[in-house]
Design a protein around this motif. Structure first.
Motif, mmCIF file in Angstrom:
data_model
loop_
_atom_site.group_PDB
_atom_site.id
_atom_site.type_symbol
_atom_site.label_atom_id
_atom_site.label_comp_id
_atom_site.label_asym_id
_atom_site.label_seq_id
_atom_site.Cartn_x
_atom_site.Cartn_y
_atom_site.Cartn_z
ATOM 1 N N UNK A 1 0.903 -1.171 0.089
ATOM 2 C CA UNK A 1 -0.079 -0.051 -0.028
ATOM 3 C C UNK A 1 0.698 1.277 -0.050
ATOM 4 N N UNK A 2 0.324 2.205 -0.898
ATOM 5 C CA UNK A 2 1.058 3.478 -0.835
ATOM 6 C C UNK A 2 0.539 4.134 0.452
ATOM 7 N N UNK A 3 1.423 5.174 0.942
ATOM 8 C CA UNK A 3 1.138 5.987 2.150
ATOM 9 C C UNK A 3 1.032 7.316 1.771
ATOM 10 N N UNK A 4 -0.076 8.098 2.229
ATOM 11 C CA UNK A 4 -0.025 9.499 2.046
ATOM 12 C C UNK A 4 -0.391 10.352 3.412
ATOM 13 N N UNK A 5 -0.155 11.583 3.529
ATOM 14 C CA UNK A 5 -0.482 12.364 4.604
ATOM 15 C C UNK A 5 -1.266 13.338 3.983
ATOM 16 N N UNK A 6 -2.814 13.533 4.704
ATOM 17 C CA UNK A 6 -3.511 14.822 4.131
ATOM 18 C C UNK A 6 -3.747 15.436 5.221
ATOM 19 N N UNK B 1 -3.377 9.884 8.035
ATOM 20 C CA UNK B 1 -2.377 9.049 7.219
ATOM 21 C C UNK B 1 -3.171 7.968 6.468
ATOM 22 N N UNK B 2 -3.109 7.810 5.120
ATOM 23 C CA UNK B 2 -3.983 7.061 4.253
ATOM 24 C C UNK B 2 -3.132 5.891 3.729
ATOM 25 N N UNK B 3 -3.552 4.563 3.656
ATOM 26 C CA UNK B 3 -2.853 3.698 2.945
ATOM 27 C C UNK B 3 -3.637 2.978 1.829
ATOM 28 N N UNK B 4 -3.266 3.142 0.425
ATOM 29 C CA UNK B 4 -4.015 2.711 -0.576
ATOM 30 C C UNK B 4 -3.362 1.698 -1.336
ATOM 31 N N UNK B 5 -4.272 1.014 -2.023
ATOM 32 C CA UNK B 5 -3.670 -0.050 -2.761
ATOM 33 C C UNK B 5 -3.652 0.361 -4.411
ATOM 34 N N UNK C 1 0.939 14.780 0.964
ATOM 35 C CA UNK C 1 2.050 14.479 0.875
ATOM 36 C C UNK C 1 2.352 12.798 0.695
ATOM 37 N N UNK C 2 2.995 12.248 -0.149
ATOM 38 C CA UNK C 2 3.297 11.031 -0.450
ATOM 39 C C UNK C 2 4.479 10.640 0.883
ATOM 40 N N UNK C 3 3.848 9.726 1.771
ATOM 41 C CA UNK C 3 4.586 9.442 2.945
ATOM 42 C C UNK C 3 5.750 8.366 2.754
ATOM 43 N N UNK C 4 5.900 7.870 1.834
ATOM 44 C CA UNK C 4 6.702 6.739 1.885
ATOM 45 C C UNK C 4 7.586 6.628 0.236
#
Length: 309
Positions: A228-233, A264-268, A291-294
């Motif tokens: 999963x990609x991680x994003x901070x909103x 913090x959001x994780x999406x596939x 912001x992409x967290x990873x």
């Protein structure tokens, strides 16, 4: 003649201890970073390229040259080790000049190249001081000067950013880019992970003697669709946005920040996530930042060696 560095099914053992295991690589010119913890095999790979050790299995070609022909290889290669040593009593100038004389340059040409290399690392004022009296950062820079003085086609650097202050680090990175822009190889190992994906054309991730992933860091990251990609909103009504996100099956996790203005959001699916955010904004929810967290080597490496989700 190939201008690439090619490893084909290369293994190296130290007695019964595995150094690297069935490594196959095709490294183009440019800046390539070897990333991994101590003992992962980074230094073994570099020593194999330099011919300081030889493979037990497989073959290696360095821009068409064999590491088993060290005399030819060393004319086209510079190696800056992490070992902080210089001959006792040598000045910085003598340290660089002696290496050029060993390469077969005349005294006049060695003098010219020595000063050019010393100037490139900004150590002219300290050139006639003893290396033993240099700071750690200065000793790192004089070793770099020695490795570039003969203008090698392949520059191999073991932890080259250690001990450098931010300004000198920036100047050193600019020097690496200058070399790479000429179609040369710059191979470096580093634990300064936040800088690796800024300075590198490609990254090789290694653990336990095996290559875990290689390529441009963002391309490697994109290929890992199962991770999963991680994003901070940041948004004023994070709780409402979180509920909207949770309704989608590609969202695997949403964590609300303590101030209730961050998520913090994780999406596939990055694509579906992007479309979803557009719909949320069009529906009247304000989004201040995403912001992409990873998207960095540190988190990718942690995931790849089993520390991620």
């Amino acid at each position: 003649m190939s201008n690439e560095i090619i490893f084909s099914e290369v293994s190296k053992f130290y007695g019964e201890v595995l150094g690297v295991n069935r490594v196959s690589l095709n490294v183009p010119p440019g800046i390539t970073s070897l990333v991994g913890p101590n003992g992962s095999g980074k230094t073994t790979l570099m020593n194999l390229m330099c011919g300081l050790i030889h493979a037990d299995q497989g073959t290696i070609s360095v821009r068409g040259m064999s590491p088993r022909d060290p005399e030819k290889l060393m004319r086209s290669m510079g190696y800056c080790t992490q070992f902080d040593a210089a001959p006792r009593g040598y000045s910085g100038y003598q340290f660089v000049s002696a290496a050029l004389l060993l390469h077969g340059y005349s005294a006049a040409e060695a003098d010219e190249r020595t000063w050019k290399a010393i100037d490139r690392v900004n150590l002219r004022e300290a050139a006639h001081r003893k290396v033993a009296g240099y700071s750690k950062g200065m000793r790192q820079r004089i070793r770099l000067a020695q490795s570039i003085a003969h203008e090698p086609e392949v520059l191999i650097l073991d932890e080259p950013l250690n001990g450098l202050d931010p300004l000198v680090r920036a100047e050193t990175i600019a020097l690496f880019r200058e070399f790479a822009a000429l179609g040369r190889h710059v191979i470096l190992s580093s634990h300064v992970l936040q800088e690796v994906d800024v300075i590198s054309d490609q990254v090789i991730l290694i653990a336990n003697g095996s290559i875990i992933a290689e390529g441009q860091i963002h391309n490697v990251r994109e290929e890992m669709s199962e991770h999963p990609s991680q994003f901070l909103i940041r948004c004023p009504d994070a709780a409402r946005v979180a509920s909207l996100l949770f309704a989608e099956d590609h969202i695997t996790e949403v964590r609300l920040h303590a101030d209730r203005m961050g998520l913090l959001v994780l999406t596939r699916s990055r694509e579906r996530f992007s479309h979803l955010l557009n719909e949320i904004v069009l529906g009247g929810q304000a989004i201040e930042s995403i912001v992409q967290a990873d998207a960095n080597v540190d988190s990718l490496y942690e995931y790849l060696i089993g520390g991620g989700r």
